[in-house]
Design a protein around this motif. Structure first.
Motif, short mmCIF file in Angstrom:
data_model
loop_
_atom_site.label_atom_id
_atom_site.label_comp_id
_atom_site.label_asym_id
_atom_site.label_seq_id
_atom_site.Cartn_x
_atom_site.Cartn_y
_atom_site.Cartn_z
N ALA A 243 0.83 -1.21 0.00
CA ALA A 243 0.00 0.00 0.00
C ALA A 243 0.86 1.26 0.00
CB ALA A 243 -0.92 -0.01 1.22
N ALA A 244 1.97 1.24 0.74
CA ALA A 244 2.84 2.42 0.80
C ALA A 244 3.52 2.69 -0.53
CB ALA A 244 3.88 2.23 1.90
N SER A 245 3.79 1.64 -1.31
CA SER A 245 4.48 1.85 -2.59
C SER A 245 3.60 2.54 -3.62
CB SER A 245 4.95 0.50 -3.14
OG SER A 245 3.84 -0.31 -3.51
N GLY A 246 2.30 2.39 -3.52
CA GLY A 246 1.39 3.00 -4.47
C GLY A 246 1.34 2.33 -5.81
N LYS A 247 1.97 1.19 -5.95
CA LYS A 247 2.04 0.50 -7.25
C LYS A 247 0.97 -0.59 -7.39
CE LYS A 247 7.06 1.13 -7.61
NZ LYS A 247 8.37 0.45 -7.75
N PRO A 249 -2.83 -0.79 -6.87
CA PRO A 249 -4.10 -0.13 -6.50
C PRO A 249 -5.17 -1.09 -5.99
CG PRO A 249 -3.85 -0.24 -8.89
CD PRO A 249 -2.54 -0.68 -8.31
N ASP A 252 -5.87 -3.08 -1.64
CA ASP A 252 -6.86 -2.85 -0.57
C ASP A 252 -8.02 -3.84 -0.70
OD1 ASP A 252 -5.48 -0.72 0.56
OD2 ASP A 252 -6.40 0.72 -0.82
N SER A 293 -6.19 -2.40 6.85
CA SER A 293 -6.46 -2.14 5.44
C SER A 293 -7.43 -0.97 5.26
CB SER A 293 -7.02 -3.39 4.76
OG SER A 293 -8.25 -3.79 5.35
N GLY A 296 -5.33 2.04 5.55
CA GLY A 296 -4.55 2.21 4.32
C GLY A 296 -5.39 2.70 3.17
N HIS A 297 -6.64 2.29 3.11
CA HIS A 297 -7.51 2.72 2.03
C HIS A 297 -7.96 4.17 2.21
CE1 HIS A 297 -10.76 2.72 -0.90
NE2 HIS A 297 -11.62 3.06 0.07
N HIS A 299 -6.41 6.67 3.90
CA HIS A 299 -5.31 7.65 3.95
C HIS A 299 -5.69 8.88 4.76
CE1 HIS A 299 -2.97 5.38 1.06
NE2 HIS A 299 -3.99 5.36 0.22
#
Length: 352
Positions: A243-247, A249, A252, A293, A296-297, A299
């Motif tokens: 999730a932190a990498s953003g790669k 999507p 989640d 999660s 993380g979703h 933010h």
């Protein structure tokens, strides 16, 4: 004193006391029978009356006033049954006609009703989101029935406790309200839902563990369920990095699916003693992954994250205190109280 440390109080010579007891019982029966013939029947102290209408007295009467009275006359035969009574008896004794076709007809009707209802809802669905929610609702009902169908009677209370703890995921709704608040009222409702749900989660799992401990025996083999913390930590770490990498999507959604499967497995694990504790561990991992999660979703901002953390810490502390303070005899009542809390939390999240 028994080997288990139980002190038994009472007579130790019971066989020698039985003759006296049996003689007393027999003489008591004889005296009561004689008294029922005499003063107790007539209510006159000096009048001894033998009632020939009393079946017990007449059957035991041998001689009366020098006259042989035995054997007692046979009772009159019962009246002949009427034709209506004979017909009713014949009807009752008639073999029951089993309609083997009826269950299949009813099953076909139920299947028709279900198929028609679902397709009808699909025809009036306003948008794809409604259809997706309908699918989730239908499958969750089927899964819920199946996982609890085979639960043994002894595990009903632990099952209620663990489902109650898992239902504390209403905290996720409160977290959504806090992260997307549009005013003080929404923030208050979100805080209430998050805090009360966390009380329910922590307290519910502690109560579940205490209930399962009641089935534990001294000679049971050692358990190492803490080792399941390794894959749980690994899953949380993997999700956090992804999730932190953003790669990724869709990570989640995958985490939500995994959390749901773990929660379902937690409920299903309560179906037998051999998997009950594993079910509790699975439920805890599922709820933990769902909370992480969701954060993380969403933010949320640092301030909102700190507020959510503080509320969950307060709720968790309260649940920990309640769960450890409750006595074994009050565990079912505590589960019911936790259910009330999660009901309030769900209402707050829905209203918000």
């Amino acid at each position: 004193v028994t080997p288990n440390g139980v002190t038994c109080l009472g007579y130790t010579d019971l066989p020698s006391r039985l003759p006296t007891t049996s003689s007393t019982l027999y003489s008591n029966n004889i005296s009561k029978f004689l008294l029922s013939i005499g003063p107790q029947t007539t209510k006159v102290t000096d009048h001894y009356y033998i009632d020939h209408e009393d079946e017990a007295v007449r059957g035991m009467l041998v001689v009366e006033n020098g006259k042989m009275m035995w054997p007692a006359p046979l009772p009159p035969p019962p009246p002949a049954p009427t034709q209506a009574e004979l017909d009713a008896k014949a009807a009752a004794e008639a073999p029951e006609v089993i309609d083997y076709r009826a269950p299949y007809v009813q099953g076909a009707k139920n299947a028709t009703y279900a198929a028609t209802s679902i397709l009808g809802l699909g025809m009036v669905a306003p948008d794809p989101a409604f259809s997706s929610l309908l699918t989730t609702f239908a499958l969750s009902n089927i899964i819920g029935v199946q996982v609890v169908l085979g639960v043994t009677h002894a595990l009903h209370s632990p099952l209620m406790a663990v489902t109650n703890a898992i239902s504390g995921t209403t905290a996720l709704g409160g977290m959504h309200l806090l992260a997307n608040s549009t005013g003080p009222a929404v923030t208050t409702l979100g805080a209430l839902a998050t805090t009360l749900s966390t009380v329910n989660i922590v307290g519910g799992f502690i109560v579940t563990t205490k209930m399962l401990d009641m089935f534990k025996r001294p000679d049971d083999p050692p358990e190492y369920y803490h080792l399941y913390g390794i894959p749980a930590a690994g899953a949380l770490s993997m999700y956090g990095i992804g999730a932190a990498s953003g790669k990724f999507p869709e990570i989640d959604a995958a985490a939500a699916t995994l959390a749901g499967l773990l929660c379902i497995g937690g409920i299903g694990g309560l179906s037998s003693q051999s998997t009950a504790r594993l079910g509790a561990v699975s439920g805890q991992a599922g709820v933990g992954l769902a909370v992480v999660s969701t954060l993380g979703h969403l933010h949320p901002s640092i301030g909102t994250t700190a507020a959510i953390g503080g509320m969950m810490a307060a709720g968790g502390a309260a649940g920990h205190y309640i769960g450890h303070r409750v006595e074994p005899t009050s565990l079912p009542q505590t589960v019911a109280a936790f259910h009330s809390l999660v009901g309030v939390a769900a209402s707050a999240a829905a209203v918000g």
